[in-house]
Write a protein that holds these residues in place. Structure first.
Motif, PDB file in Angstrom:
ATOM      1  N   ASN A 160       0.821  -1.205   0.000  1.00 34.73           N
ATOM      2  CA  ASN A 160       0.000   0.000   0.000  1.00 34.73           C
ATOM      3  C   ASN A 160       0.860   1.262   0.000  1.00 34.73           C
ATOM      4  O   ASN A 160       0.532   2.244  -0.667  1.00 34.73           O
ATOM      5  CB  ASN A 160      -0.970  -0.002   1.182  1.00 34.73           C
ATOM      6  CG  ASN A 160      -2.151  -0.915   0.948  1.00 34.73           C
ATOM      7  OD1 ASN A 160      -2.593  -1.104  -0.179  1.00 34.73           O
ATOM      8  ND2 ASN A 160      -2.668  -1.493   2.018  1.00 34.73           N
ATOM      9  N   THR A 195      -1.380   3.848  -1.762  1.00 32.50           N
ATOM     10  CA  THR A 195      -2.708   3.381  -1.355  1.00 32.50           C
ATOM     11  C   THR A 195      -3.728   3.414  -2.490  1.00 32.50           C
ATOM     12  O   THR A 195      -4.929   3.380  -2.256  1.00 32.50           O
ATOM     13  CB  THR A 195      -3.253   4.158  -0.125  1.00 32.50           C
ATOM     14  OG1 THR A 195      -3.510   5.507  -0.497  1.00 32.50           O
ATOM     15  CG2 THR A 195      -2.299   4.086   1.057  1.00 32.50           C
ATOM     16  N   THR A 230      -5.661  -0.137  -2.463  1.00 30.40           N
ATOM     17  CA  THR A 230      -5.893  -0.675  -1.123  1.00 30.40           C
ATOM     18  C   THR A 230      -6.939  -1.785  -1.127  1.00 30.40           C
ATOM     19  O   THR A 230      -6.742  -2.834  -0.508  1.00 30.40           O
ATOM     20  CB  THR A 230      -6.312   0.442  -0.150  1.00 30.40           C
ATOM     21  OG1 THR A 230      -5.271   1.417  -0.126  1.00 30.40           O
ATOM     22  CG2 THR A 230      -6.537  -0.085   1.251  1.00 30.40           C
TER      23      THR A 230
END
Length: 59
Positions: A27, A32, A35
């Motif tokens: 991540n 991210t 995610t």
């Protein structure tokens, strides 16, 4: 021997910690952006290895 084969040789707690650390690093590396996909993949891998666990939704 795949990367996840190493988890099988460790205790459940340590394997989960390693799995969480791998998820966190991926991540971070992807900003991210993925995610949800990373979490889904982690759950599938853990399930295939018999490491199912109840996971609260991650934010």
């Amino acid at each position: 021997m795949g990367i996840f084969d190493r988890f099988k040789g460790h205790g459940q707690h340590r394997a989960k910690a390693m799995s969480d650390a791998a998820e966190k690093e991926v991540n971070e590396k992807t900003g991210t952006k993925y995610t949800g996909q990373v979490d889904d993949a982690q759950q599938k891998i853990e399930g295939a290895m018999g490491m199912d666990r109840d996971r609260p939704e991650q934010q």
